[in-house]
Design an enzyme around this catalytic site. Sequence first.
Site, PDB file in Angstrom:
ATOM      1  N   ASN A  92     -15.904  -5.769  17.843  1.00 21.42           N
ATOM      2  CA  ASN A  92     -15.126  -7.014  17.844  1.00 21.42           C
ATOM      3  C   ASN A  92     -15.592  -7.943  16.735  1.00 21.42           C
ATOM      4  O   ASN A  92     -16.583  -8.653  16.892  1.00 21.42           O
ATOM      5  CB  ASN A  92     -15.252  -7.703  19.203  1.00 21.42           C
ATOM      6  CG  ASN A  92     -14.529  -6.940  20.298  1.00 21.42           C
ATOM      7  OD1 ASN A  92     -14.866  -5.811  20.593  1.00 21.42           O
ATOM      8  ND2 ASN A  92     -13.518  -7.546  20.883  1.00 21.42           N
ATOM      9  N   ARG A 129     -17.972  -6.953  25.884  1.00 18.75           N
ATOM     10  CA  ARG A 129     -17.631  -6.461  24.555  1.00 18.75           C
ATOM     11  C   ARG A 129     -18.746  -6.787  23.566  1.00 18.75           C
ATOM     12  O   ARG A 129     -19.548  -7.677  23.789  1.00 18.75           O
ATOM     13  CB  ARG A 129     -16.306  -7.082  24.066  1.00 18.75           C
ATOM     14  CG  ARG A 129     -15.085  -6.708  24.897  1.00 18.75           C
ATOM     15  CD  ARG A 129     -14.739  -5.245  24.756  1.00 18.75           C
ATOM     16  NE  ARG A 129     -13.538  -4.881  25.500  1.00 18.75           N
ATOM     17  CZ  ARG A 129     -13.548  -4.395  26.731  1.00 18.75           C
ATOM     18  NH1 ARG A 129     -14.703  -4.224  27.376  1.00 18.75           N
ATOM     19  NH2 ARG A 129     -12.418  -4.074  27.334  1.00 18.75           N
ATOM     20  N   TYR A 141      -2.295   2.833  17.951  1.00  9.73           N
ATOM     21  CA  TYR A 141      -3.169   2.205  16.956  1.00  9.73           C
ATOM     22  C   TYR A 141      -4.435   3.025  16.751  1.00  9.73           C
ATOM     23  O   TYR A 141      -4.790   3.409  15.626  1.00  9.73           O
ATOM     24  CB  TYR A 141      -3.525   0.779  17.383  1.00  9.73           C
ATOM     25  CG  TYR A 141      -4.675   0.197  16.599  1.00  9.73           C
ATOM     26  CD1 TYR A 141      -4.581   0.045  15.212  1.00  9.73           C
ATOM     27  CD2 TYR A 141      -5.849  -0.189  17.232  1.00  9.73           C
ATOM     28  CE1 TYR A 141      -5.637  -0.479  14.481  1.00  9.73           C
ATOM     29  CE2 TYR A 141      -6.915  -0.714  16.504  1.00  9.73           C
ATOM     30  CZ  TYR A 141      -6.801  -0.858  15.134  1.00  9.73           C
ATOM     31  OH  TYR A 141      -7.851  -1.366  14.421  1.00  9.73           O
ATOM     32  N   ALA A 150      -6.553 -17.325  29.690  1.00  7.91           N
ATOM     33  CA  ALA A 150      -6.384 -16.318  30.741  1.00  7.91           C
ATOM     34  C   ALA A 150      -7.522 -15.310  30.672  1.00  7.91           C
ATOM     35  O   ALA A 150      -7.792 -14.737  29.616  1.00  7.91           O
ATOM     36  CB  ALA A 150      -5.040 -15.616  30.589  1.00  7.91           C
ATOM     37  N   ILE A 187       0.818  -1.204   0.000  1.00  9.15           N
ATOM     38  CA  ILE A 187       0.000   0.000   0.000  1.00  9.15           C
ATOM     39  C   ILE A 187       0.856   1.260   0.000  1.00  9.15           C
ATOM     40  O   ILE A 187       0.459   2.299  -0.529  1.00  9.15           O
ATOM     41  CB  ILE A 187      -0.958   0.002   1.221  1.00  9.15           C
ATOM     42  CG1 ILE A 187      -1.847   1.241   1.221  1.00  9.15           C
ATOM     43  CG2 ILE A 187      -0.192  -0.113   2.527  1.00  9.15           C
ATOM     44  CD1 ILE A 187      -2.855   1.285   2.344  1.00  9.15           C
ATOM     45  N   SER A 189      -2.839  -3.730  13.437  1.00 12.37           N
ATOM     46  CA  SER A 189      -3.959  -3.553  14.368  1.00 12.37           C
ATOM     47  C   SER A 189      -3.746  -4.131  15.767  1.00 12.37           C
ATOM     48  O   SER A 189      -4.712  -4.319  16.500  1.00 12.37           O
ATOM     49  CB  SER A 189      -5.222  -4.182  13.761  1.00 12.37           C
ATOM     50  OG  SER A 189      -5.029  -5.571  13.540  1.00 12.37           O
TER      51      SER A 189
END
Length: 323
Positions: free
Chosen positions: A168, A219, A139, A204, A50, A75
């Site tokens: 998400n 989320r 980010y 975890a 890109i 990301s």
Amino acid sequence: MILVIGGAGYIGSHLVKELVKKEDVIVLDNLSTGHRAAIDSRAIFVKGNIGSEEDLQLIFSNYPIKAVMHFAAYSLVGESVVDPFKYYQNNVASTLTLLNVMMKNNVKNFIFSSTAATYGVPNVELIEEEIITSPINPYGRSKLMIEQILTDFHVAYGLNYVILRYFNAAGAHESAEIGESHEPETHLIPIILQQLLGQREQIAVFGSDYDTHDGTCIRDYIHVTDLANAHIQALEALLEGRKSSEIYNLGNGQGYSVKEVIETCEKVTGLKANVVLTERRAGDPARLVASSEKIFTELGWKAERKLDKIIDDAWKWHQNQKY
């Protein structure tokens, strides 16, 4: 013809798989994180960068590009903190190179893959597009910079754009031909499924004392195919002249806690997860849930697939993983 930058990656490849049903598609990807096998065979593939004006100009000179869709950002939040140069170089500087080549070739329709990380840590039940953006890591800041650049290009050069802020993304194509494969893997659902397949020792859970109904973070998860369809509807709105400069959230509008996601994975697979509770991670907000009312009202899009479908499709992909 539609140019998809980063079309070999997780979200880009799912977009391409749906978009080729309606449009001629060319994919530009350097395969640094994407997978050649994930690109639909009906799309033209060009290996390139890109940030390379030469690579981009070759495509614009040889193909009648009418719109560009950009999925080629780095990301990983943690990596962006450790190596911000990498993120500003690729996510900002390289995108500027792309936009410059587009303007030189009079291509003025652009779909931008943005992120909920532009919001930072808002203290609201449902995040709407109008709230203040205050990213807390390089980010998120790199994505917000491009959003601001697009606004300026719209005013100065007549660039038409739609910015889509993801929450998400999860799941896999229902064919199980393509899915979510990152190295390293940082997303919750594939981590759980990998553990259930015996590829990880444990899962975890970072913090169990948040101000939520079960103490774990909440989320908003959206099926990657729903996400792809939102991009196509946004593209159609640009090409038909119905939209020229919009920002939309993409989410389910419903939050799921980490414990609920683990329990749903167990239910779908019939297997028991090995879960370890550990300390909170710095900067993790208790709740991040989108309002997608704006895109539903203006474009008629809404997420169709709920958490059990997201996990069921992801499970089929992980059992059938090809790359």
